[in-house]
Write an enzyme that holds these catalytic residues in place. Structure first.
Site, PDB file in Angstrom:
ATOM      1  N   SER A 135       0.841  -1.205   0.000  1.00 12.53           N
ATOM      2  CA  SER A 135       0.000   0.000   0.000  1.00 12.53           C
ATOM      3  C   SER A 135       0.870   1.247   0.000  1.00 12.53           C
ATOM      4  O   SER A 135       1.967   1.241   0.591  1.00 12.53           O
ATOM      5  CB  SER A 135      -0.874   0.037   1.254  1.00 12.53           C
ATOM      6  N   TYR A 148      -1.090  -0.308  10.701  1.00 16.92           N
ATOM      7  CA  TYR A 148      -1.287  -0.905   9.371  1.00 16.92           C
ATOM      8  C   TYR A 148      -0.170  -0.452   8.428  1.00 16.92           C
ATOM      9  O   TYR A 148       0.447  -1.265   7.726  1.00 16.92           O
ATOM     10  CB  TYR A 148      -2.653  -0.456   8.848  1.00 16.92           C
TER      11      TYR A 148
HETATM   12  N1  LIG Z   1      -8.962  -0.632  -0.301  1.00 15.31           N
HETATM   13  C1  LIG Z   1      -7.951   0.209  -0.279  1.00 15.31           C
HETATM   14  O1  LIG Z   1      -8.129   1.438  -0.295  1.00 15.31           O
HETATM   15  C2  LIG Z   1      -6.528  -0.312  -0.277  1.00 15.31           C
HETATM   16  C3  LIG Z   1      -5.488   0.595  -0.424  1.00 15.31           C
HETATM   17  C4  LIG Z   1      -4.164   0.146  -0.434  1.00 15.31           C
HETATM   18  C5  LIG Z   1      -3.902  -1.205  -0.298  1.00 15.31           C
HETATM   19  N2  LIG Z   1      -4.938  -2.090  -0.137  1.00 15.31           N
HETATM   20  C6  LIG Z   1      -4.577  -3.500   0.016  1.00 15.31           C
HETATM   21  O2  LIG Z   1      -5.201  -4.258  -1.009  1.00 15.31           O
HETATM   22  C7  LIG Z   1      -5.358  -5.614  -0.559  1.00 15.31           C
HETATM   23  C8  LIG Z   1      -6.766  -6.068  -0.836  1.00 15.31           C
HETATM   24  O3  LIG Z   1      -7.645  -5.326   0.015  1.00 15.31           O
HETATM   25  P1  LIG Z   1      -9.102  -4.862  -0.420  1.00 15.31           P
HETATM   26  O4  LIG Z   1      -9.095  -3.400  -0.555  1.00 15.31           O
HETATM   27  O5  LIG Z   1      -9.589  -5.692  -1.553  1.00 15.31           O
HETATM   28  O6  LIG Z   1      -9.927  -5.161   0.908  1.00 15.31           O
HETATM   29  P2  LIG Z   1     -10.842  -6.380   1.263  1.00 15.31           P
HETATM   30  O7  LIG Z   1     -11.922  -6.541   0.260  1.00 15.31           O
HETATM   31  O8  LIG Z   1     -11.220  -6.157   2.688  1.00 15.31           O
HETATM   32  O9  LIG Z   1      -9.862  -7.633   1.140  1.00 15.31           O
HETATM   33  C9  LIG Z   1      -8.930  -8.008   2.091  1.00 15.31           C
HETATM   34  C10 LIG Z   1      -9.053  -9.511   2.239  1.00 15.31           C
HETATM   35  O10 LIG Z   1      -8.029 -10.009   3.080  1.00 15.31           O
HETATM   36  C11 LIG Z   1      -8.490 -11.242   3.576  1.00 15.31           C
HETATM   37  N3  LIG Z   1      -7.952 -11.495   4.895  1.00 15.31           N
HETATM   38  C12 LIG Z   1      -8.084 -10.777   6.038  1.00 15.31           C
HETATM   39  N4  LIG Z   1      -7.524 -11.417   7.063  1.00 15.31           N
HETATM   40  C13 LIG Z   1      -7.013 -12.577   6.550  1.00 15.31           C
HETATM   41  C14 LIG Z   1      -6.327 -13.675   7.112  1.00 15.31           C
HETATM   42  N5  LIG Z   1      -6.055 -13.750   8.431  1.00 15.31           N
HETATM   43  N6  LIG Z   1      -5.938 -14.691   6.306  1.00 15.31           N
HETATM   44  C15 LIG Z   1      -6.232 -14.656   4.977  1.00 15.31           C
HETATM   45  N7  LIG Z   1      -6.894 -13.653   4.385  1.00 15.31           N
HETATM   46  C16 LIG Z   1      -7.283 -12.632   5.176  1.00 15.31           C
HETATM   47  C17 LIG Z   1     -10.012 -11.165   3.699  1.00 15.31           C
HETATM   48  O11 LIG Z   1     -10.596 -12.326   3.129  1.00 15.31           O
HETATM   49  P3  LIG Z   1     -11.253 -13.465   4.079  1.00 15.31           P
HETATM   50  O12 LIG Z   1     -12.171 -12.752   5.016  1.00 15.31           O
HETATM   51  O13 LIG Z   1     -11.937 -14.392   3.143  1.00 15.31           O
HETATM   52  O14 LIG Z   1     -10.101 -14.119   4.787  1.00 15.31           O
HETATM   53  C18 LIG Z   1     -10.371  -9.915   2.918  1.00 15.31           C
HETATM   54  O15 LIG Z   1     -11.378 -10.146   2.000  1.00 15.31           O
HETATM   55  C19 LIG Z   1      -5.012  -5.606   0.929  1.00 15.31           C
HETATM   56  O16 LIG Z   1      -3.687  -6.102   1.093  1.00 15.31           O
HETATM   57  C20 LIG Z   1      -5.066  -4.137   1.302  1.00 15.31           C
HETATM   58  O17 LIG Z   1      -4.236  -3.844   2.410  1.00 15.31           O
HETATM   59  C21 LIG Z   1      -6.236  -1.685  -0.140  1.00 15.31           C
END
Ligand SMILES: NC(=O)c1ccc[n+]([C@@H]2O[C@H](COP(=O)([O-])OP(=O)(O)OC[C@H]3O[C@@H](n4cnc5c(N)ncnc54)[C@H](OP(=O)(O)O)[C@@H]3O)[C@@H](O)[C@H]2O)c1
Length: 244
Positions: A135, A148
């Site tokens: 990120s 985070y």
């Molecule tokens: N959204 C943003 O603005 C943003 C910005 C920068 C970076 N990111 C990064 O992008 C990536 C994807 O995030 P997203 O935005 O798509 O959010 P998201 O929809 O909340 O996806 C994150 C996923 O991580 C999985 N997760 C959480 N704890 C876990 C665990 N203990 N073991 C395995 N899986 C786990 C969850 O799936 P389960 O519940 O099925 O385990 C969850 O669906 C993340 O690394 C996030 O930090 C997001």
């Protein structure tokens, strides 16, 4: 038999990303904690793209299970993409170490564990790609999310070292730096529309950059320049700003 393993496949980015790989003939392994949903997604992918798609239970924080998880995959993947991430609640993390630890484990420690297992396999096979979704938050600490952000900073540095290690084995290691992405992670928060990507935008950026053999990609692209400017603000000024 080309399989791509998506870790943290409960992410909103996983579905459009899996579609892109499946469309290009890759078989798909979806892995995270929400197993029942992944089974439905895998079935949908198989029907749409006539590839093999399978669901697996995977918990990034349960490092003791990682070796047996990887050993249980019917065919070893040609690539892995980590989407697992937990934003957590900064205030809770300040007050309760177990909350901070979970954020650190999902975004960093757990990924070090599983990626090292996979990296050893790819290094020995002298092929493969590892894509880690980090990120832009990891490029500068802010009071609103520094637990985070620090885990993401660690993950970014881990990936650059791993890239250096695996280069001579012909294994691609790519770091993804998303800015704001409209997913359930930031649901309910107001973010500036123009600089907020959709899950589909990020999936497209990841697929394209990985296929081109890139080392890193910002999504959307202009975040690279936003962060360049942001990280140039001196600490003596940054500490006085009310950075959210
Ligand atoms: N959204 C943003 O603005 C943003 C910005 C920068 C970076 N990111 C990064 O992008 C990536 C994807 O995030 P997203 O935005 O798509 O959010 P998201 O929809 O909340 O996806 C994150 C996923 O991580 C999985 N997760 C959480 N704890 C876990 C665990 N203990 N073991 C395995 N899986 C786990 C969850 O799936 P389960 O519940 O099925 O385990 C969850 O669906 C993340 O690394 C996030 O930090 C997001």
């Amino acid at each position: 038999m080309k399989y791509v393993l998506i870790l943290g496949a409960g992410s909103d980015i996983a579905r459009p990303l899996a579609f892109l790989y499946a469309k290009h003939g890759y078989n798909i392994y979806l892995a995270s904690r929400s197993y029942d949903q992944l089974v439905r997604d895998a079935h949908d992918i198989s029907l749409r793209f006539k590839v093999d798609a399978q669901a697996f239970k995977f918990d990034a924080a349960d490092v003791a299970s990682h070796q047996s998880f990887y050993d249980s995959l019917p065919y070893k993947p040609i690539g892995v993409i980590t989407l697992a991430g937990a934003l957590g609640d900064q205030k809770q993390s300040e007050q309760k170490f177990t909350d901070a630890k979970n954020v650190i484990d999902v975004n960093y420690t757990g990924l070090v564990s599983i990626i090292h297992i996979i990296a050893a396999d790819f290094e020995q096979r002298r092929e493969g790609f590892i894509v880690g979704v980090s990120s832009v938050a990891g490029e500068r600490g802010r009071k609103s999310n520094y637990v985070y952000a620090s885990a993401k900073a660690g993950f970014t540095t881990f990936l650059s070292g791993l890239r250096n290690r695996l280069h001579s084995a012909g294994v691609q290691v790519m770091t993804v730096h998303p800015g704001f992405v409209r997913t359930k992670m930031i649901e309910g928060r107001t973010t500036p529309g123009i600089i907020t990507a959709s899950a589909e935008d990020v999936a497209r950026d990841i697929f394209k950059a990985q296929q081109l053999g890139k080392d890193f990609v910002y999504s959307k692209w202009f975040w690279r320049f936003i962060m360049m400017a942001f990280t140039m603000i001196p600490e003596s000024i940054a500490k006085k700003l009310d950075l959210k």
